[in-house]
Design a protein around this motif. Sequence first.
Motif, PDB file in Angstrom:
ATOM      1  N   THR A  63       0.822  -1.205   0.000  1.00 23.26           N
ATOM      2  CA  THR A  63       0.000   0.000   0.000  1.00 23.26           C
ATOM      3  C   THR A  63       0.857   1.257   0.000  1.00 23.26           C
ATOM      4  O   THR A  63       0.664   2.164  -0.813  1.00 23.26           O
ATOM      5  CB  THR A  63      -0.930   0.018   1.230  1.00 23.26           C
ATOM      6  N   GLU A  64       1.832   1.323   0.913  1.00 28.01           N
ATOM      7  CA  GLU A  64       2.708   2.489   0.995  1.00 28.01           C
ATOM      8  C   GLU A  64       3.619   2.565  -0.231  1.00 28.01           C
ATOM      9  O   GLU A  64       3.872   3.659  -0.761  1.00 28.01           O
ATOM     10  CB  GLU A  64       3.546   2.434   2.265  1.00 28.01           C
ATOM     11  N   ALA A  65       4.092   1.418  -0.704  1.00 26.00           N
ATOM     12  CA  ALA A  65       4.938   1.413  -1.895  1.00 26.00           C
ATOM     13  C   ALA A  65       4.172   1.943  -3.105  1.00 26.00           C
ATOM     14  O   ALA A  65       4.719   2.706  -3.915  1.00 26.00           O
ATOM     15  CB  ALA A  65       5.445  -0.001  -2.174  1.00 26.00           C
ATOM     16  N   THR A  66       2.904   1.574  -3.218  1.00 26.17           N
ATOM     17  CA  THR A  66       2.077   2.062  -4.315  1.00 26.17           C
ATOM     18  C   THR A  66       1.932   3.578  -4.235  1.00 26.17           C
ATOM     19  O   THR A  66       2.036   4.279  -5.253  1.00 26.17           O
ATOM     20  CB  THR A  66       0.683   1.401  -4.259  1.00 26.17           C
ATOM     21  N   ARG A  67       1.710   4.094  -3.039  1.00 22.55           N
ATOM     22  CA  ARG A  67       1.566   5.544  -2.855  1.00 22.55           C
ATOM     23  C   ARG A  67       2.832   6.269  -3.290  1.00 22.55           C
ATOM     24  O   ARG A  67       2.768   7.286  -4.003  1.00 22.55           O
ATOM     25  CB  ARG A  67       1.261   5.871  -1.398  1.00 22.55           C
ATOM     26  N   GLN A  68       3.989   5.745  -2.882  1.00 25.88           N
ATOM     27  CA  GLN A  68       5.244   6.401  -3.218  1.00 25.88           C
ATOM     28  C   GLN A  68       5.558   6.323  -4.706  1.00 25.88           C
ATOM     29  O   GLN A  68       6.083   7.272  -5.296  1.00 25.88           O
ATOM     30  CB  GLN A  68       6.383   5.805  -2.383  1.00 25.88           C
ATOM     31  N   ILE A  69       5.242   5.203  -5.328  1.00 32.04           N
ATOM     32  CA  ILE A  69       5.478   5.065  -6.766  1.00 32.04           C
ATOM     33  C   ILE A  69       4.571   6.013  -7.547  1.00 32.04           C
ATOM     34  O   ILE A  69       5.004   6.681  -8.485  1.00 32.04           O
ATOM     35  CB  ILE A  69       5.253   3.607  -7.205  1.00 32.04           C
ATOM     36  N   ALA A  70       3.309   6.096  -7.155  1.00 31.01           N
ATOM     37  CA  ALA A  70       2.385   7.009  -7.829  1.00 31.01           C
ATOM     38  C   ALA A  70       2.839   8.453  -7.674  1.00 31.01           C
ATOM     39  O   ALA A  70       2.696   9.272  -8.597  1.00 31.01           O
ATOM     40  CB  ALA A  70       0.977   6.830  -7.270  1.00 31.01           C
ATOM     41  N   ALA A  71       3.421   8.789  -6.519  1.00 36.23           N
ATOM     42  CA  ALA A  71       3.866  10.150  -6.254  1.00 36.23           C
ATOM     43  C   ALA A  71       5.076  10.555  -7.084  1.00 36.23           C
ATOM     44  O   ALA A  71       5.369  11.748  -7.222  1.00 36.23           O
ATOM     45  CB  ALA A  71       4.186  10.311  -4.766  1.00 36.23           C
ATOM     46  N   LEU A  72       5.769   9.577  -7.652  1.00 36.17           N
ATOM     47  CA  LEU A  72       6.941   9.884  -8.478  1.00 36.17           C
ATOM     48  C   LEU A  72       6.556  10.552  -9.791  1.00 36.17           C
ATOM     49  O   LEU A  72       7.389  11.188 -10.439  1.00 36.17           O
ATOM     50  CB  LEU A  72       7.728   8.599  -8.760  1.00 36.17           C
ATOM     51  N   GLY A  73       5.308  10.374 -10.203  1.00 34.94           N
ATOM     52  CA  GLY A  73       4.856  10.986 -11.445  1.00 34.94           C
ATOM     53  C   GLY A  73       5.376  10.310 -12.701  1.00 34.94           C
ATOM     54  O   GLY A  73       5.389  10.916 -13.780  1.00 34.94           O
ATOM     55  N   LEU A  74       5.799   9.068 -12.587  1.00 37.67           N
ATOM     56  CA  LEU A  74       6.288   8.315 -13.737  1.00 37.67           C
ATOM     57  C   LEU A  74       5.131   7.605 -14.438  1.00 37.67           C
ATOM     58  O   LEU A  74       3.995   7.655 -13.992  1.00 37.67           O
ATOM     59  CB  LEU A  74       7.326   7.290 -13.276  1.00 37.67           C
ATOM     60  N   ASP A  75       5.450   6.926 -15.525  1.00 35.30           N
ATOM     61  CA  ASP A  75       4.431   6.158 -16.250  1.00 35.30           C
ATOM     62  C   ASP A  75       4.247   4.759 -15.671  1.00 35.30           C
ATOM     63  O   ASP A  75       3.459   3.971 -16.193  1.00 35.30           O
ATOM     64  CB  ASP A  75       4.811   6.047 -17.734  1.00 35.30           C
ATOM     65  N   THR A  76       4.968   4.441 -14.621  1.00 37.10           N
ATOM     66  CA  THR A  76       4.886   3.112 -14.016  1.00 37.10           C
ATOM     67  C   THR A  76       3.498   2.868 -13.425  1.00 37.10           C
ATOM     68  O   THR A  76       2.972   3.688 -12.678  1.00 37.10           O
ATOM     69  CB  THR A  76       5.932   2.968 -12.897  1.00 37.10           C
TER      70      THR A  76
END
Length: 215
Positions: A63-76
């Motif tokens: 859950t937290e990893a998803t939040r941080q990845i989404a916050a990066l603003g990448l296309d991932t």
Amino acid sequence: MIRVLLADDQALVRSGFRMLIDSADDMTCVGEVENGRDAVALVKTRPVDVVLMDIRMPIMDGTEATRQIAALGLDTKVLVLTTFDLDEYVFAAIRNGASGFLLKDALPDELLGAIRAVAEGDAVVAPSTTRRLLDHFADLLPQAGAKQDDRLAVLTEREREVLVEVARGSNNQEISQHLYMAEGTVKTHIGRLLSKLGARDRVGLVLIAHEAGIQ
């Protein structure tokens, strides 16, 4: 080629997923990690199209990893893997930016299809899984309020009809058939819904619809 990162604390599970992914001609596994922290770190250092994200992992959960990845603003994109007893965590992951979720006992073709859909910018909102899971933890959804109603007020009647179909888990072809419109028109309406409602993807539209009491 779709670049997939596996994030799961069970080595045997990762091994099985890697074999399946590497057997597909259009995707490759670019890494394996056993916790969310390492997943975030890897996404920062190399191109990743889709992360297959387990929820319960040590050090940092999915859950937290998803939040941080989404916050990066990448296309991932993040595709969450779950079992029924972790529904509340899946809901949190989706609210934090995941593009969909899939049950761990999904068939191989279903998993590969979900990865392709997410990589193309769509979301995994299958009627057979999404609706069951949303119904299962419906009590966790916020109650619809004035703010939510105001947001829906900007929609046209046709856009509301499309939103209802999306909430039911209908794909573009099914919406086209149900509402008697071309698939291209359906895509246009969905694009407008994403813009007007500030949703990240199709999963976001489903959550907004359920929060607003649209069934």
